[in-house]
Scaffold this motif. Structure first.
Motif, mmCIF file in Angstrom:
data_model
loop_
_atom_site.group_PDB
_atom_site.id
_atom_site.type_symbol
_atom_site.label_atom_id
_atom_site.label_comp_id
_atom_site.label_asym_id
_atom_site.label_seq_id
_atom_site.Cartn_x
_atom_site.Cartn_y
_atom_site.Cartn_z
ATOM 1 N N LYS A 54 0.831 -1.211 0.000
ATOM 2 C CA LYS A 54 0.000 0.000 0.000
ATOM 3 C C LYS A 54 0.861 1.255 0.000
ATOM 4 C CE LYS A 54 -4.125 -1.956 2.212
ATOM 5 N NZ LYS A 54 -5.031 -1.899 3.387
ATOM 6 N N ALA A 55 1.978 1.201 0.756
ATOM 7 C CA ALA A 55 2.860 2.370 0.824
ATOM 8 C C ALA A 55 3.455 2.688 -0.541
ATOM 9 C CB ALA A 55 3.970 2.122 1.841
ATOM 10 N N LEU A 56 3.818 1.646 -1.284
ATOM 11 C CA LEU A 56 4.391 1.858 -2.619
ATOM 12 C C LEU A 56 3.390 2.588 -3.509
ATOM 13 C CD1 LEU A 56 6.646 1.379 -4.676
ATOM 14 C CD2 LEU A 56 5.597 -0.833 -5.198
ATOM 15 N N ALA A 57 2.132 2.217 -3.407
ATOM 16 C CA ALA A 57 1.105 2.847 -4.238
ATOM 17 C C ALA A 57 0.850 4.286 -3.817
ATOM 18 C CB ALA A 57 -0.190 2.042 -4.162
ATOM 19 N N ILE A 58 0.711 4.497 -2.509
ATOM 20 C CA ILE A 58 0.266 5.808 -2.037
ATOM 21 C C ILE A 58 1.399 6.836 -1.994
ATOM 22 C CG2 ILE A 58 0.587 5.538 0.473
ATOM 23 C CD1 ILE A 58 -2.252 6.661 0.792
ATOM 24 N N LEU A 59 2.639 6.369 -1.780
ATOM 25 C CA LEU A 59 3.764 7.292 -1.656
ATOM 26 C C LEU A 59 4.578 7.424 -2.940
ATOM 27 C CD1 LEU A 59 5.013 6.273 1.913
ATOM 28 C CD2 LEU A 59 3.836 8.387 1.277
ATOM 29 N N SER A 60 4.346 6.532 -3.909
ATOM 30 C CA SER A 60 5.109 6.572 -5.163
ATOM 31 C C SER A 60 4.296 7.158 -6.310
ATOM 32 C CB SER A 60 5.572 5.156 -5.550
ATOM 33 O OG SER A 60 6.346 4.590 -4.527
ATOM 34 N N SER A 61 3.040 7.459 -6.066
ATOM 35 C CA SER A 61 2.174 7.912 -7.167
ATOM 36 C C SER A 61 2.692 9.190 -7.809
ATOM 37 C CB SER A 61 0.736 8.098 -6.679
ATOM 38 O OG SER A 61 0.690 8.945 -5.551
ATOM 39 N N ALA A 104 -4.715 2.289 -4.303
ATOM 40 C CA ALA A 104 -3.650 1.389 -4.768
ATOM 41 C C ALA A 104 -3.994 0.790 -6.131
ATOM 42 C CB ALA A 104 -3.418 0.275 -3.739
ATOM 43 N N TYR A 105 -5.273 0.477 -6.363
ATOM 44 C CA TYR A 105 -5.661 -0.185 -7.623
ATOM 45 C C TYR A 105 -5.338 0.651 -8.859
ATOM 46 C CZ TYR A 105 -8.079 -3.492 -4.591
ATOM 47 O OH TYR A 105 -8.362 -4.436 -3.625
ATOM 48 N N PRO A 106 -5.712 1.942 -8.911
ATOM 49 C CA PRO A 106 -5.363 2.731 -10.097
ATOM 50 C C PRO A 106 -3.855 2.848 -10.311
ATOM 51 C CG PRO A 106 -7.053 3.846 -8.790
ATOM 52 C CD PRO A 106 -6.561 2.704 -7.982
ATOM 53 N N VAL A 107 -3.094 2.941 -9.215
ATOM 54 C CA VAL A 107 -1.639 3.081 -9.351
ATOM 55 C C VAL A 107 -1.043 1.826 -9.990
ATOM 56 C CG1 VAL A 107 0.547 3.332 -8.108
ATOM 57 C CG2 VAL A 107 -1.452 4.685 -7.411
ATOM 58 N N GLY A 162 -6.743 6.216 -19.758
ATOM 59 C CA GLY A 162 -7.540 6.256 -18.529
ATOM 60 C C GLY A 162 -6.686 6.088 -17.279
ATOM 61 N N THR A 163 -5.779 5.099 -17.320
ATOM 62 C CA THR A 163 -4.916 4.876 -16.156
ATOM 63 C C THR A 163 -3.918 6.022 -15.976
ATOM 64 O OG1 THR A 163 -3.428 3.531 -17.524
ATOM 65 C CG2 THR A 163 -5.099 2.368 -16.217
ATOM 66 N N THR A 164 -3.486 6.629 -17.090
ATOM 67 C CA THR A 164 -2.585 7.794 -17.000
ATOM 68 C C THR A 164 -3.300 8.959 -16.349
ATOM 69 O OG1 THR A 164 -1.407 7.099 -19.002
ATOM 70 C CG2 THR A 164 -1.142 9.396 -18.309
ATOM 71 N N ALA A 165 -4.551 9.187 -16.751
ATOM 72 C CA ALA A 165 -5.341 10.259 -16.128
ATOM 73 C C ALA A 165 -5.500 10.003 -14.633
ATOM 74 C CB ALA A 165 -6.709 10.360 -16.799
ATOM 75 N N MET A 166 -5.767 8.741 -14.279
ATOM 76 C CA MET A 166 -5.955 8.407 -12.860
ATOM 77 C C MET A 166 -4.679 8.614 -12.061
ATOM 78 S SD MET A 166 -8.568 5.182 -12.550
ATOM 79 C CE MET A 166 -7.714 4.064 -13.657
ATOM 80 N N ILE A 167 -3.529 8.183 -12.614
ATOM 81 C CA ILE A 167 -2.271 8.316 -11.861
ATOM 82 C C ILE A 167 -1.893 9.781 -11.714
ATOM 83 C CG2 ILE A 167 -0.683 8.154 -13.828
ATOM 84 C CD1 ILE A 167 -0.085 6.534 -10.416
ATOM 85 N N LEU A 168 -2.193 10.590 -12.726
ATOM 86 C CA LEU A 168 -1.893 12.019 -12.626
ATOM 87 C C LEU A 168 -2.720 12.673 -11.520
ATOM 88 C CD1 LEU A 168 -1.581 12.946 -16.405
ATOM 89 C CD2 LEU A 168 0.238 13.099 -14.695
ATOM 90 N N VAL A 169 -3.975 12.271 -11.432
ATOM 91 C CA VAL A 169 -4.826 12.789 -10.353
ATOM 92 C C VAL A 169 -4.348 12.263 -9.005
ATOM 93 C CG1 VAL A 169 -7.149 12.770 -9.375
ATOM 94 C CG2 VAL A 169 -6.842 13.100 -11.839
ATOM 95 N N LEU A 170 -4.073 10.962 -8.952
ATOM 96 C CA LEU A 170 -3.717 10.339 -7.682
ATOM 97 C C LEU A 170 -2.294 10.656 -7.233
ATOM 98 C CD1 LEU A 170 -5.425 6.856 -8.079
ATOM 99 C CD2 LEU A 170 -6.303 8.941 -7.046
ATOM 100 N N ALA A 171 -1.485 11.252 -8.134
ATOM 101 C CA ALA A 171 -0.160 11.718 -7.711
ATOM 102 C C ALA A 171 -0.303 12.721 -6.581
ATOM 103 C CB ALA A 171 0.564 12.355 -8.893
ATOM 104 N N ALA A 172 -1.448 13.378 -6.561
ATOM 105 C CA ALA A 172 -1.724 14.332 -5.481
ATOM 106 C C ALA A 172 -1.694 13.657 -4.123
ATOM 107 C CB ALA A 172 -3.089 14.984 -5.710
ATOM 108 N N ASN A 173 -1.964 12.357 -4.100
ATOM 109 C CA ASN A 173 -2.044 11.669 -2.813
ATOM 110 C C ASN A 173 -0.696 11.577 -2.110
ATOM 111 O OD1 ASN A 173 -4.416 10.457 -1.441
ATOM 112 N ND2 ASN A 173 -2.950 8.825 -1.093
ATOM 113 N N THR A 174 0.403 11.651 -2.874
ATOM 114 C CA THR A 174 1.722 11.705 -2.241
ATOM 115 C C THR A 174 1.811 12.942 -1.362
ATOM 116 O OG1 THR A 174 2.779 10.509 -4.055
ATOM 117 C CG2 THR A 174 4.199 11.870 -2.675
ATOM 118 N N GLY A 175 1.287 14.050 -1.860
ATOM 119 C CA GLY A 175 1.267 15.278 -1.063
ATOM 120 C C GLY A 175 0.448 15.114 0.202
#
Length: 608
Positions: free
Chosen positions: A28-35, A171-174, A304-317
């Motif tokens: 989970k950390a890899l997904a949420i902190l590496s996005s 984690a799933y979209p990442v 679609g997954t690129t759009a999701m990762i770009l949005v979810l990159a915010a979650n690192t913040g």
């Protein structure tokens, strides 16, 4: 009602003893902190090509050696932050390292840079993700700002629900994005190997290019290094990992570095071999996907997954900002409220602050945050440089076992980070000059806040040299607007306090009303002294505060204290408040700043 809505949106409160259950495992950390770092694959290679295209498409082959340089920097940073994690296992990253080894101001520069950078991370990432969505659905383009703001609200709510819950969902979209790009790179390379792609699309490596210069290559390298933003987030978020935190954080960091290296180099290679040129209306990843698969399901899956990762990159913040704010608040450089955990055991004040400031940025820039990317990147390389330099000082001072190798790693990271930072300032000064203004202002603000907290502590400490004079008596003043149960309730409370004197104060706008009120009062409360004040300008606060000042001045001569009891009725339903004037709130707010006046509200609750 508001409490019920809060429970529905955020969830039921968690006990403090459940904090351990809110820690992240490596997956989970890899997904949420590496996005954030992984999402930069979507724009990092494009930033290199945007510089090279100013010469010609023939210069695109330089993207390959530049990518090697970026990977070398990535390796140096990963190894450097690995050492930081083990050296500072309680987190804090660049702020703690710089403050401990380079001094207070260096730490504050690093901390301030990262605070602003995490805000930019959210604004830029969500805006980029929104652009990817509206590119697929052009009809939504006019609603970019609203969509971006709603996405920030959604991510903010997810994080308020707790880090493990947000990680479970995000984690799933990442991982889908990682899978999509692995498929894209794998199929692309397979087509190249099988000769399904013409070799005439690109200039061979080593082709002479007129007009190329070292300065331009360094500029392209600095632009491509924007792909490394977010690498430091794991070192800030060590407290979020399950035990053993440092070891799990290091393994997550290494996995992130490996994934980022593979995806970044794969996209750069395919862009070069396919002869992809950057376009304003279509991203480089979109063009590669279209060349590889055509406009079919796989193309839209990748988009679609690129759009999701770009949005979810915010979650690192959202993962790193609250912890950095906690460290700064713990050291008294920002408001203490950032040290408090919310109902779901996250630092909710930091989460909400990040969400609100990001929305403001999106609105101010109307969702067009591309000009913020250089500012965003330079905001990362300042802490990179400071943290690596801080580790140099640490190894030279402590000289632990194997310190020479550690010194070499951090020296390499410090030099390259400094070079990239200077290239940003030199080549994109018109876009990053604001850093030279807001960073000193932020550091100055930190010092002012610390100065305030120190002053407050000195004044509250029992050992202070200023003695507290004993209170000899109490004069109670009760502002009254009429003869009601609300006033009667307040007067009864005043009598129960055994005050030396109780004074009711009535502010009249008309002389006739004043006389009538006095007559009624004397029949209703003959044992309570009434003072009537005339207000020629229909103001209640001005004559009332003037009278209180007069009483307080006389009372202070005898060490008496003045207490103002403000009657206030509380409606049964909260929305009823808008139907009544809030004079009691205005009086209380104004009087709170009177030096020697005690202000309290006596509520009277209505039943219907």
């Amino acid at each position: 009602m508001l409490s019920m809505l809060k429970r529905i949106i955020i969830g039921a409160p968690l006990k403090s003893t459940e904090l351990g259950e809110q820690k992240l495992n490596k997956k989970k950390a890899l997904a949420i902190l590496s996005s954030d770092a992984l999402s930069s694959v979507a724009y990092g290679p494009e930033q290199i090509l945007l510089v090279l295209v100013t010469i010609s498409a023939v210069a695109f082959w330089y993207s390959m050696p530049i990518a090697v340089g970026v990977l070398f920097l990535l390796t140096a940073l990963i190894l450097s932050y690995r050492q930081i994690i083990y050296a500072y296992p309680h987190g804090g990253g660049a702020y703690v390292v710089s403050k401990e080894n380079l001094g207070e101001n260096a730490g504050l520069v690093a901390g301030g840079s990262l605070l602003v950078d995490y805000i930019l991370t959210v604004a830029v990432s969500v805006s980029a993700g929104t652009d990817a969505i509206t590119s697929a659905f052009p009809g939504l383009h006019d609603h970019n700002v609203i969509i971006a703001c709603l996405l920030v609200v959604f991510i903010t709510i997810l994080n308020l629900r707790g880090i493990t819950e947000s990680a479970s969902i995000l984690a799933y979209p990442v991982y889908l994005f990682v899978l999509a790009l692995f498929i894209l790179i794998g199929v692309g390379i397979y087509k190249i190997i099988t000769g399904d792609v013409s070799s005439d699309l690109h200039a061979p490596i080593g082709t002479p290019v007129a007009g190329i210069s070292l300065f331009l290559l360094l500029r392209a390298f600095a632009s491509g290094s924007s792909a490394l933003t977010g690498v430091e987030a794991i070192s800030n978020a060590i407290p979020n990992f399950k035990e053993p935190g440092p070891r799990n954080a290091v393994r997550t960091l290494m996995a992130m570095g490996l994934l980022l290296a593979i995806l970044f180099s794969g996209i750069v290679f395919l862009a070069y071999y396919f002869g992809i040129a950057p376009k304003h209306e279509e991203t480089v990843v979109s063009q590669i996907a279209a060349e590889t698969f055509g406009r079919n399901f796989m193309y839209y899956f990748i988009q679609g997954t690129t759009a999701m990762i770009l949005v979810l990159a915010a979650n690192t913040g959202y993962s790193a900002f609250p912890l950095l704010a906690f460290n700064l608040a713990k050291d008294k450089y920002i408001a203490r409220m950032f040290t408090m955990r919310g109902d779901r055991l996250g630092y909710s004040n930091g989460i909400i602050t990040l969400g609100v400031t990001s929305i403001l940025l999106i609105i101010i820039f109307k969702g067009q945050t591309e000009q913020l990317i250089p500012l965003y990147a330079v905001g990362v390389f300042i802490p990179f440089t400071l943290s690596q330099t801080g580790m140099l000082v640490k190894w030279l001072r402590e000289k632990p076992k194997g310190w020479a190798v550690k010194l070499a790693i951090n020296l390499t990271g410090a030099l390259i980070s400094f070079l990239v930072m200077m290239m940003f300032f030199i080549t994109k000064f018109s876009q990053v000059w604001a850093v030279l203004i807001f960073l000193p202002l932020i550091v100055l603000g930190f010092h002012q806040i610390k100065k305030h907290y120190v002053a407050v502590g000195d004044q509250l400490r029992l050992t202070t040299c200023e003695p507290i004079k004993p209170i000899e008596g109490n004069v109670i003043i009760v502002p009254v607007a009429g003869m009601t149960h609300v006033v009667e309730n307040s007067l009864n409370y005043a009598k129960s306090l055994s005050a030396d004197q109780i004074i009711a104060v009535y502010v009249s706008f008309e002389r006739v009303d004043e006389k009538i009120f006095e007559d009624k009062w004397n029949k209703w409360q003959p044992d309570i002294r009434l003072v009537t004040l005339q207000s020629y300008y229909r103001s209640i606060i001005q004559p009332l505060t003037k009278f209180i000042d007069t009483v307080e001045k006389k009372a202070s001569e005898s060490n008496y204290r003045v207490t103002v009891l403000i009657p206030q009725f509380i409606p049964k339903k909260s929305w009823h408040n808008i139907l009544h004037n809030q004079s009691s709130i205005l009086i209380r707010t104004f009087l709170l700043y009177k030096r020697n006046v005690i202000v309290t509200t006596v509520p009277y609750h209505l039943k219907k």
